[in-house]
Design an enzyme around this catalytic site. Structure first.
Site, PDB file in Angstrom:
ATOM      1  N   SER A   3       0.870  -1.232  -0.032  1.00 31.47           N
ATOM      2  CA  SER A   3      -0.047  -0.048  -0.027  1.00 31.47           C
ATOM      3  C   SER A   3       0.974   1.260   0.075  1.00 31.47           C
ATOM      4  CB  SER A   3      -0.889   0.036   1.216  1.00 31.47           C
ATOM      5  OG  SER A   3      -1.469   1.339   1.305  1.00 31.47           O
ATOM      6  N   TYR A  49      -1.903  -0.477  10.548  1.00 32.80           N
ATOM      7  CA  TYR A  49      -1.788  -0.881   9.225  1.00 32.80           C
ATOM      8  C   TYR A  49      -0.729  -0.382   8.363  1.00 32.80           C
ATOM      9  CZ  TYR A  49      -3.856  -1.242   4.246  1.00 32.80           C
ATOM     10  OH  TYR A  49      -4.010  -1.398   3.144  1.00 32.80           O
TER      11      TYR A  49
END
Length: 321
Positions: A162, A175
């Protein structure tokens, strides 16, 4: 007559020499490559599984429930596998199934992942642990188990990272940390696989349409219910707003295109940053540049501007080859 026999023998030999290699080549080319995609029921994983299947590849699609498996099995070229990446018995069963099917495994896509984990001071340790159990340990478990099959095929391994592996804030603490780990994991695994004929890549999407935000909210609801609490109208409104936002985002077709390049192109890249707009690309690259400057701020061995620019020029030239 003798000359005729010689000519006929030479002709037959020539035909055999032409025909046999063509048949072997056709057989090799017709063998369908199989790719395992974890977390294939929704979002990026589902989009990629359907893209691979539509292009004629065979997909082992990871799912966790009977309903999800039935839905995936209804799609041509997809074989659903029950695969919770935190459960070693299901991972081992997937390896056994692939061996039993006799398809081999050309590609492994580590896509299963979750969001969540907020500010350090406010977030329970269990919430942080949950994110790492799936996004980090799950990737490690699946790769360790499936890599030998990919090595046999001299295939490819690609993992969903990501842009959050580069950019972060307090809301994304766990995350982003898990996706930053994937950056290091990719480099380490690529070094390990370099002598084994296996290419390793990480695909780093920006904000695309998926189910990850809704899933995070729903997990919070489950915890509240388990503790005997109730979901208030305000909480339900939050979920509806989250769902509405996710549905405004672009579908992840560009992310699947990056995976296809990583899996099948003759010159796969180590990293693929895939953003839906210039703003996200700009923010990601500028963050990495800022981090480079910060790395070079301290100590007696710092580089000056000209030296840094020279390094950049050399790196650009090397990647352009």
């Amino acid at each position: 007559m003798f000359r005729v026999h010689i000519l006929l023998s030479l002709l037959v030999t020539a035909l055999l020499l032409v025909t046999i290699p063509n048949e072997v080549g056709a057989s090799q080319e017709s063998k369908v490559k199989s790719v395992l995609v974890t977390g294939a029921t929704t979002g990026l994983g589902r989009n990629l599984a359907e893209t691979l299947a539509a292009k004629g590849y065979h997909v082992y699609a990871g799912a966790r429930t009977d309903a999800e498996m039935a839905e995936l099995n209804a799609i041509n070229n997809i074989t659903a596998v029950r695969l919770d990446v935190t459960k070693q018995d299901q991972i081992d069963a997937t390896v056994a199934l692939i061996k039993k099917m006799g398809t081999g495994l050309y590609g492994l896509v580590n896509n299963a992942g979750v969001g969540g984990g907020g500010p350090v001071l406010d977030t329970p340790i269990d919430d942080q642990t949950f994110v790492y159990k799936i996004n980090v340990e799950g990737v490690y478990r699946v790769t360790k188990a499936l890599a030998p099959l990919v090595i046999e095929s001299k295939g490819r391994i690609a993992t969903t990272g990501s842009i959050a592996g580069t950019v972060s804030n307090s809301r994304l603490n766990a995350y982003s940390g898990s996706k930053h780990w994937i950056e290091a994991f990719t480099d380490g695994l690529a070094d390990e696989m370099a002598t084994k004929g296996v290419s390793v890549s990480v695909i780093e999407p920006g904000n695309y349409q998926s189910h990850i935000r809704r899933s995070t909210v729903l997990r919070g609801f489950d915890k509240i219910k388990a503790a005997g609490g109730e979901i208030t109208d305000e909480m339900q409104k939050q979920y509806e707003q989250t769902a509405a936002y996710e549905l405004t985002l672009k579908k992840p077709d560009a992310v699947s295109a990056a995976f296809m390049h990583a899996l099948f192109d003759e010159k796969p890249l180590r990293r693929y940053v895939v953003t839906p707009n210039q703003q996200e690309q700009d923010y990601t690259i500028k963050t990495k540049v800022r981090q480079l400057v910060e790395l070079n701020q301290w100590g007696p061995h710092r580089f000056n501007r000209d030296q840094l620019v020279k390094m950049l020029d050399e790196a650009l030239a090397e990647k352009a080859k």
